[in-house]
Write an enzyme that holds these catalytic residues in place. Structure first.
Site, PDB file in Angstrom:
ATOM      1  N   HIS A 311      19.331  65.312  86.973  1.00  0.00           N
ATOM      2  CA  HIS A 311      18.560  65.571  85.765  1.00  0.00           C
ATOM      3  C   HIS A 311      17.082  65.441  86.093  1.00  0.00           C
ATOM      4  O   HIS A 311      16.702  64.590  86.897  1.00  0.00           O
ATOM      5  CB  HIS A 311      18.940  64.557  84.674  1.00  0.00           C
ATOM      6  N   ASP A 369      26.579  66.781  80.579  1.00  0.00           N
ATOM      7  CA  ASP A 369      27.457  67.939  80.715  1.00  0.00           C
ATOM      8  C   ASP A 369      28.670  67.683  81.577  1.00  0.00           C
ATOM      9  O   ASP A 369      29.607  68.475  81.585  1.00  0.00           O
ATOM     10  CB  ASP A 369      26.667  69.126  81.295  1.00  0.00           C
TER      11      ASP A 369
HETATM   12  N1  ACO Z   1      23.901  68.833  93.324  1.00  0.00           N
HETATM   13  C1  ACO Z   1      23.416  68.704  94.571  1.00  0.00           C
HETATM   14  N2  ACO Z   1      22.117  68.459  94.867  1.00  0.00           N
HETATM   15  C2  ACO Z   1      21.281  68.338  93.829  1.00  0.00           C
HETATM   16  C3  ACO Z   1      21.711  68.452  92.490  1.00  0.00           C
HETATM   17  C4  ACO Z   1      23.072  68.711  92.255  1.00  0.00           C
HETATM   18  N3  ACO Z   1      23.550  68.837  91.012  1.00  0.00           N
HETATM   19  N4  ACO Z   1      20.661  68.300  91.660  1.00  0.00           N
HETATM   20  C5  ACO Z   1      19.597  68.083  92.439  1.00  0.00           C
HETATM   21  N5  ACO Z   1      19.962  68.102  93.761  1.00  0.00           N
HETATM   22  C6  ACO Z   1      19.102  67.839  94.915  1.00  0.00           C
HETATM   23  C7  ACO Z   1      18.199  69.029  95.185  1.00  0.00           C
HETATM   24  O1  ACO Z   1      18.796  69.953  96.063  1.00  0.00           O
HETATM   25  C8  ACO Z   1      16.999  68.341  95.786  1.00  0.00           C
HETATM   26  O2  ACO Z   1      17.323  68.009  97.119  1.00  0.00           O
HETATM   27  P1  ACO Z   1      16.170  68.031  98.260  1.00  0.00           P
HETATM   28  O3  ACO Z   1      15.192  66.970  97.862  1.00  0.00           O
HETATM   29  O4  ACO Z   1      16.908  67.723  99.523  1.00  0.00           O
HETATM   30  O5  ACO Z   1      15.574  69.406  98.219  1.00  0.00           O
HETATM   31  C9  ACO Z   1      16.905  67.033  95.007  1.00  0.00           C
HETATM   32  O6  ACO Z   1      18.249  66.762  94.580  1.00  0.00           O
HETATM   33  C10 ACO Z   1      15.989  67.110  93.790  1.00  0.00           C
HETATM   34  O7  ACO Z   1      16.405  68.214  92.985  1.00  0.00           O
HETATM   35  P2  ACO Z   1      15.455  69.100  92.069  1.00  0.00           P
HETATM   36  O8  ACO Z   1      16.025  70.470  91.974  1.00  0.00           O
HETATM   37  O9  ACO Z   1      14.045  68.970  92.566  1.00  0.00           O
HETATM   38  O10 ACO Z   1      15.575  68.373  90.700  1.00  0.00           O
HETATM   39  P3  ACO Z   1      15.101  68.980  89.334  1.00  0.00           P
HETATM   40  O11 ACO Z   1      14.627  67.858  88.531  1.00  0.00           O
HETATM   41  O12 ACO Z   1      14.161  70.114  89.536  1.00  0.00           O
HETATM   42  O13 ACO Z   1      16.438  69.611  88.750  1.00  0.00           O
HETATM   43  C11 ACO Z   1      18.451  69.889  87.555  1.00  0.00           C
HETATM   44  C12 ACO Z   1      17.201  69.032  87.752  1.00  0.00           C
HETATM   45  C13 ACO Z   1      18.064  71.370  87.306  1.00  0.00           C
HETATM   46  C14 ACO Z   1      19.214  69.385  86.321  1.00  0.00           C
HETATM   47  C15 ACO Z   1      19.329  69.779  88.830  1.00  0.00           C
HETATM   48  O14 ACO Z   1      19.677  68.434  89.058  1.00  0.00           O
HETATM   49  C16 ACO Z   1      20.575  70.651  88.736  1.00  0.00           C
HETATM   50  O15 ACO Z   1      20.517  71.837  89.050  1.00  0.00           O
HETATM   51  N6  ACO Z   1      21.750  70.062  88.318  1.00  0.00           N
HETATM   52  C17 ACO Z   1      22.949  70.816  88.119  1.00  0.00           C
HETATM   53  C18 ACO Z   1      22.870  71.571  86.783  1.00  0.00           C
HETATM   54  C19 ACO Z   1      23.045  70.649  85.596  1.00  0.00           C
HETATM   55  O16 ACO Z   1      23.932  69.794  85.555  1.00  0.00           O
HETATM   56  N7  ACO Z   1      22.179  70.849  84.590  1.00  0.00           N
HETATM   57  C20 ACO Z   1      22.254  70.095  83.327  1.00  0.00           C
HETATM   58  C21 ACO Z   1      21.012  69.357  83.063  1.00  0.00           C
HETATM   59  S1  ACO Z   1      21.209  68.367  81.630  1.00  0.00           S
HETATM   60  C22 ACO Z   1      20.949  69.428  80.349  1.00  0.00           C
HETATM   61  O17 ACO Z   1      20.288  70.432  80.418  1.00  0.00           O
HETATM   62  C23 ACO Z   1      21.589  69.028  79.106  1.00  0.00           C
END
Ligand code: ACO
Length: 451
Positions: A311, A369
């Site tokens: 998140h 979620d």
């Molecule tokens: N699975 C694996 N790796 C992940 C995940 C994940 N679900 N989420 C983040 N990471 C990793 C990224 O690859 C990144 O790794 P790195 O530093 O080696 O490059 C690191 O964790 C940071 O991730 P960001 O993308 O910079 O985090 P951001 O805050 O931009 O993204 C998000 C948040 C979009 C929710 C992301 O965690 C994601 O895509 N999760 C899956 C989708 C999801 O569950 N969304 C629901 C959000 S809650 C809502 O809207 C109600």
């Protein structure tokens, strides 16, 4: 707004040989902010913050999140207390007006919402224009925006009475529209609202009853539905809420603004994640396959992410995920299989991920979620309806933010700036001097209506 205090603290920016003192504005809880409103005038510089990771776009008194500690407060009240002791309409009142209602306020608010549950009869015809297999979110974007064409008498944003009527209309009618979108996808007749039922029960009635049979709403499921609505009701300045604020900052009418929020919520990185999380659990299928998917999530060359994990704000367990997990168990005990293999896959996947260095290092925890898909499926909804239910519940949060923005005297049209790195000024080149490339062929789908 009342709380913004200038505590006298300054931040000093040294740039291009000059120093600039910037006010630090005090938050009641959470991070204070550096006021950069006059930065461009004083320095000729913009700030750069793609994704707004360090930027407060507005002042707000509605919802507070401490992502490090996993805390979520609506108007100061912890989400777990509201989910345990309150109900959705009370939560709506709280978000909109700032305090829990007393008995009389509650009675009146319930009556007002109930009074507005039917939609204009002509909207039925509007639905007929969609293909039967249209995604219900596509329908929702359109029909909620279309409310502005049906209710002209509540689109003047400068009239507080009209704002109030629009607010109540949307909270009352969005469930009816959501249920109609569902019924349309099933090919079943639309079911009119029943004003003797509570908000969640009425919604389940409109979704699952048919004219040819009696339907009794299961109170355990209605309570679960209501709690799911509470959990999704607001989440401060997320993508869809910021979209609503930005759309509203141009003085667009409230129905159009909420339609913009629905469009933003649709994306799989936001509201679409519950659908994606359930699809992922189904694809994993059995606990034996968990290591394979964990490895994929960690592999940088694989775009796969663990859906329902991570998140932007929570760097701890999402407090809503705990309540959702409990709700999933309650619903499955009532109508599904308490030993649902998907629940077991989810539970084990969570355990593996929470003990894996990759997820620990990046502070990736289950978000709301992760368990909501399992719960909604057990309630009887297909995956295509999941984001619609989220939109239904979030409508009140969007409206609360829209109202807060409209009544804030410092409100101005939202207009971010940019770091331009494109071509500098150059002269127009006539076609005859541009070379002979064929360009990309674009398939014209209009010629084939089914494609
Ligand atoms: N699975 C694996 N790796 C992940 C995940 C994940 N679900 N989420 C983040 N990471 C990793 C990224 O690859 C990144 O790794 P790195 O530093 O080696 O490059 C690191 O964790 C940071 O991730 P960001 O993308 O910079 O985090 P951001 O805050 O931009 O993204 C998000 C948040 C979009 C929710 C992301 O965690 C994601 O895509 N999760 C899956 C989708 C999801 O569950 N969304 C629901 C959000 S809650 C809502 O809207 C109600």
């Amino acid at each position: 707004m009342a709380n913004k205090g200038d505590g006298g603290e300054k931040a000093t920016l040294h740039v291009r040989g000059e120093s600039h003192d910037l006010n630090v504005l005090k938050a009641s809880i959470g991070p204070d902010v550096i006021d950069i409103q006059n930065l461009y005038r004083r320095t000729g510089l913009f700030t750069f913050d793609p994704g707004y990771t360090s930027t407060a776009s507005c002042e707000s008194q509605i919802t507070f999140i401490d992502g490090e500690k996993g805390v979520l407060l609506y108007r100061g009240y912890p989400i777990d207390q509201l989910a345990e002791y309150g109900d959705y309409l009370e939560t709506c009142y709280l978000l909109l007006y700032g305090d829990l209602p007393n008995q009389e306020q509650r009675r009146k608010f319930d009556a007002d919402i109930t009074y507005h549950t039917m939609v204009h009869e002509q909207m039925r015809a509007f639905f007929q224009g969609f293909r039967r297999d249209a995604h219900p979110m596509a329908i929702m974007v359109a029909v909620v925006g279309a409310l502005s064409a049906f209710y002209h008498d509540s689109t003047d944003i400068n009239d507080p009475h009209q704002r109030e009527v629009a607010t109540r209309r949307m909270i009352a009618k969005v469930p009816t529209l959501a249920a109609m979108a569902f019924k349309y996808s099933l090919g079943q007749p639309f079911v009119y609202p029943r004003n003797d039922l509570d908000y969640a029960s009425n919604f389940l009635h409109m979704c699952f009853s048919v004219p040819s049979e009696d339907y009794h709403v299961n109170p355990v499921l209605a309570r679960a539905m209501d709690r799911i609505f509470i959990l999704h009701a607001d989440h401060e300045q997320n993508a869809s809420t910021s979209t609503v604020r930005l759309a509203g900052s141009s003085n667009a009418n409230p129905f159009a603004c909420i339609a913009a929020g629905i469009a933003s919520l649709w994306g799989p990185a936001h509201g679409g994640a519950n659908e994606a999380a359930l699809n992922m659990l189904e694809e994993i299928g059995t606990p034996e396959r968990i290591p394979e998917f964990i490895a994929r999530a960690k592999d940088r060359s694989d775009p796969f992410r663990l859906m329902g994990f991570g998140h932007r704000v929570y760097k701890n367990y999402d407090p809503r995920a705990r309540i959702m997990q409990r709700t999933a168990k309650e619903v499955l005990a009532e109508v599904g299989d308490p030993n649902d293999p998907l629940l077991e896959v989810a539970r084990q996947l969570e355990e593996v991920a929470l003990n894996d260095e990759y997820f620990i290092e990046r502070k990736l925890y289950p978000n709301i979620d992760f368990y909501s898909g399992i719960t909604l499926r057990a309630l009887g909804f297909p995956t295509s309806m999941f984001t619609v239910l989220f939109a239904l519940a979030r409508t009140v949060g969007w409206i609360a933010h829209w109202r807060e923005m409209i009544s804030d005297p410092s409100n101005r049209i939202g207009r971010p700036r940019q770091l331009y790195t494109g071509p500098v000024m150059r002269d127009y080149v006539p076609m005859s001097q541009r070379g002979a490339g064929l360009g990309d062929q674009v398939h014209d789908t209009d010629r084939n209506p089914e494609s």
